[in-house]
Design an enzyme around this catalytic site. Sequence first.
Site, short mmCIF file in Angstrom:
data_model
loop_
_atom_site.label_atom_id
_atom_site.label_comp_id
_atom_site.label_asym_id
_atom_site.label_seq_id
_atom_site.Cartn_x
_atom_site.Cartn_y
_atom_site.Cartn_z
N LYS A 13 0.80 -1.18 -0.01
CA LYS A 13 0.09 -0.08 0.17
C LYS A 13 0.88 1.20 -0.10
O LYS A 13 0.70 2.20 -0.70
CB LYS A 13 -0.91 0.00 1.19
CG LYS A 13 -1.80 -1.24 1.47
CD LYS A 13 -2.69 -1.14 2.57
CE LYS A 13 -1.80 -1.20 3.91
NZ LYS A 13 -1.24 -2.39 4.21
N ARG A 88 -9.78 0.65 8.35
CA ARG A 88 -9.26 -0.92 8.86
C ARG A 88 -10.34 -1.55 9.54
O ARG A 88 -10.11 -2.90 9.64
CB ARG A 88 -8.03 -0.69 9.56
CG ARG A 88 -6.80 -0.88 8.93
CD ARG A 88 -5.65 -0.71 9.98
NE ARG A 88 -4.39 -1.41 9.75
CZ ARG A 88 -3.47 -0.97 9.08
NH1 ARG A 88 -3.54 0.46 8.64
NH2 ARG A 88 -2.55 -1.68 8.91
N ARG A 127 11.53 -5.47 5.16
CA ARG A 127 11.28 -3.96 4.71
C ARG A 127 12.14 -3.13 5.67
O ARG A 127 12.22 -3.51 7.11
CB ARG A 127 9.72 -3.59 5.27
CG ARG A 127 9.59 -2.24 5.27
CD ARG A 127 8.11 -1.82 5.21
NE ARG A 127 7.23 -2.47 6.50
CZ ARG A 127 5.84 -2.37 6.56
NH1 ARG A 127 5.17 -1.83 5.54
NH2 ARG A 127 5.13 -2.51 7.36
N ARG A 161 11.05 -0.79 11.05
CA ARG A 161 10.10 -0.60 12.37
C ARG A 161 9.99 -1.70 13.37
O ARG A 161 10.30 -2.67 12.87
CB ARG A 161 8.70 -0.78 11.37
CG ARG A 161 8.18 0.65 10.68
CD ARG A 161 7.12 0.53 9.90
NE ARG A 161 6.08 -0.43 10.25
CZ ARG A 161 4.81 -0.22 9.81
NH1 ARG A 161 4.39 0.16 8.55
NH2 ARG A 161 3.75 -0.93 10.35
N ARG A 172 -0.50 -8.77 13.34
CA ARG A 172 -1.24 -7.90 12.46
C ARG A 172 -2.06 -8.70 11.34
O ARG A 172 -3.24 -7.93 10.89
CB ARG A 172 -0.07 -7.08 11.87
CG ARG A 172 0.23 -6.18 12.86
CD ARG A 172 1.95 -5.40 12.57
NE ARG A 172 1.88 -4.88 11.36
CZ ARG A 172 3.19 -4.76 10.60
NH1 ARG A 172 4.16 -5.21 11.13
NH2 ARG A 172 3.22 -4.01 9.70
P1 ADP Z 1 2.24 -1.88 3.16
O1 ADP Z 1 2.34 -0.21 3.24
O2 ADP Z 1 1.07 -2.41 2.60
O3 ADP Z 1 2.43 -2.43 4.55
P2 ADP Z 1 4.95 -1.67 1.66
O4 ADP Z 1 4.58 -0.84 0.67
O5 ADP Z 1 5.60 -0.93 2.96
O6 ADP Z 1 3.50 -2.24 2.21
O7 ADP Z 1 5.62 -2.72 1.33
C1 ADP Z 1 6.13 -3.85 2.25
C2 ADP Z 1 7.49 -4.29 1.79
O8 ADP Z 1 7.42 -5.00 0.40
C3 ADP Z 1 8.35 -3.05 1.46
O9 ADP Z 1 9.80 -3.51 1.97
C4 ADP Z 1 8.30 -3.02 0.04
O10 ADP Z 1 9.63 -2.43 -0.63
C5 ADP Z 1 8.24 -4.46 -0.63
N1 ADP Z 1 7.25 -4.39 -1.69
C6 ADP Z 1 6.26 -3.61 -1.91
N2 ADP Z 1 5.35 -3.94 -3.06
C7 ADP Z 1 6.15 -5.12 -3.55
C8 ADP Z 1 6.00 -5.93 -4.73
N3 ADP Z 1 4.98 -5.77 -5.44
N4 ADP Z 1 6.89 -6.94 -4.67
C9 ADP Z 1 8.09 -7.11 -3.83
N5 ADP Z 1 8.33 -6.35 -2.77
C10 ADP Z 1 7.25 -5.41 -2.77
P1 ADP Z 2 1.01 -1.98 7.58
O1 ADP Z 2 2.22 -1.80 7.07
O2 ADP Z 2 0.78 -3.32 8.51
O3 ADP Z 2 -0.17 -1.77 6.67
P2 ADP Z 2 0.79 0.66 8.97
O4 ADP Z 2 1.86 1.37 8.99
O5 ADP Z 2 -0.41 1.09 8.25
O6 ADP Z 2 0.87 -0.76 8.87
O7 ADP Z 2 -0.09 0.49 10.66
C1 ADP Z 2 0.93 0.07 11.61
C2 ADP Z 2 -0.12 -0.17 12.67
O8 ADP Z 2 -0.69 1.42 13.11
C3 ADP Z 2 -1.04 -0.95 12.82
O9 ADP Z 2 -0.66 -2.46 13.08
C4 ADP Z 2 -1.96 -0.37 13.93
O10 ADP Z 2 -1.42 -0.64 15.29
C5 ADP Z 2 -1.96 1.12 13.67
N1 ADP Z 2 -2.98 1.50 12.64
C6 ADP Z 2 -2.58 2.20 11.45
N2 ADP Z 2 -3.65 2.50 10.90
C7 ADP Z 2 -4.80 2.13 11.60
C8 ADP Z 2 -6.22 2.21 11.35
N3 ADP Z 2 -6.78 2.79 10.47
N4 ADP Z 2 -7.19 1.71 12.56
C9 ADP Z 2 -6.42 1.11 13.64
N5 ADP Z 2 -5.14 0.99 14.00
C10 ADP Z 2 -4.19 1.57 12.78
#
Ligand code: ADP
Ligand code: ADP
Length: 227
Positions: A13, A88, A127, A161, A172
Site C-alpha cells: 500500500k 481498517r 522492509r 519498524r 497484524r
Molecule cells: P504496506 O504499506 O502495505 O504495509 P509496503 O508498501 O511498505 O506495504 O511494502 C512492504 C515491503 O514490501 C516493502 O519493503 C516494499 O519495498 C516491498 N514491496 C512492496 N511491493 C512489492 C512487490 N510488488 N513485490 C515485492 N516487494 C514489494
Molecule cells: P502496515 O504496514 O501493517 O499496513 P501501518 O503502518 O498501516 O502498517 O500501521 C501500523 C500500525 O498502526 C497497525 O498495526 C495499527 O496498530 C496502527 N494503525 C494504522 N492504521 C490504523 C487504523 N486505520 N486503525 C487502527 N489502527 C491503525
Amino acid sequence: MILVLLGPPGAGKGTQANLLTKQRSLVQLSTGDMLRAAVAAGTALGRKAGAIMERGELVPDDLVIGLIAERLDQGDAGQGYILDGFPRTIAQAEALDRLLVERGKQLDRVIEMKVDDDALVERITGRFACAHCGEGYHDPYKMPKVPGVCDRCGGTNFVRRKDDTEEVVRARLKAYHAQTEPLIGYYKAQGKLRGVDGMADIALVQKAINQALDPPEGAHKPPNSPG
Ligand code: ADP
Ligand code: ADP
Ligand code: ZN
C-alpha cells in the site's frame, strides 16, 4: 479523486501510494505514518497508541477517525487523496463515508491488493526505510541503486519498524483477517471495489492500479464523480 488502498500489512500500500503521488496530484494519507509520528512526538495520542501498535493490534476507532478527520481539513487534501491503511474496520469505513458526505465529497475507488500470508511475512521482515526521507526499501526486492545510499535523498542511515518482526506480523495479519477483511464486502456492495494481484512486481502492480483507476472509454462512471 479519493482513493482507498486496502490490503494486509506488507501488501504494498505505502509503495503504491507513493508512486501514485508522483503521477497524479494526490496526497498520501497514511494513518500508520501519522500514528508513528504521534508516538515519536510523545503526544497524548502517541502514548495511547504506541503499546497497541507494538503488539500488532488495531488502535481504537475513535482515535484513528479523529486523526483522519483533522487531516482532511488541512488545505493540501483538497485536490484528492490516497488513503493508505485507513479504514481498517467497518466502523472506520462508515465514519469515512460520513466525513466525506459532510464535506460534499465521495469515495471514488477502493483498490484491494491481494497477497498471500507467507509472502507478506517475507515482505515485512525484509522492509526498511531511509531514516531521513522515509523512502521505503526491501531486502532483496527493492534495494537502493547504490548500496547503502538512499535513491531519493542520498541519506545513508536506514531504519526498520519496531513492529516488523515475524511475531508481530502474525498478530497484524490476524487483526487484518478478523477486522479489516469485512471491508471487501462493504465496498463491493457500494460498487467501488477493484482487485489487483499484489504478488506481481512493483511496476506491474502499479500498472494494474492505473488501469483500475482509468477504466476504458465508455465504462460506467457514477454521476458527480470528480475527475
Ligand atoms: P504496506 O504499506 O502495505 O504495509 P509496503 O508498501 O511498505 O506495504 O511494502 C512492504 C515491503 O514490501 C516493502 O519493503 C516494499 O519495498 C516491498 N514491496 C512492496 N511491493 C512489492 C512487490 N510488488 N513485490 C515485492 N516487494 C514489494
Ligand atoms: P502496515 O504496514 O501493517 O499496513 P501501518 O503502518 O498501516 O502498517 O500501521 C501500523 C500500525 O498502526 C497497525 O498495526 C495499527 O496498530 C496502527 N494503525 C494504522 N492504521 C490504523 C487504523 N486505520 N486503525 C487502527 N489502527 C491503525
Ligand atoms: Zn532518503
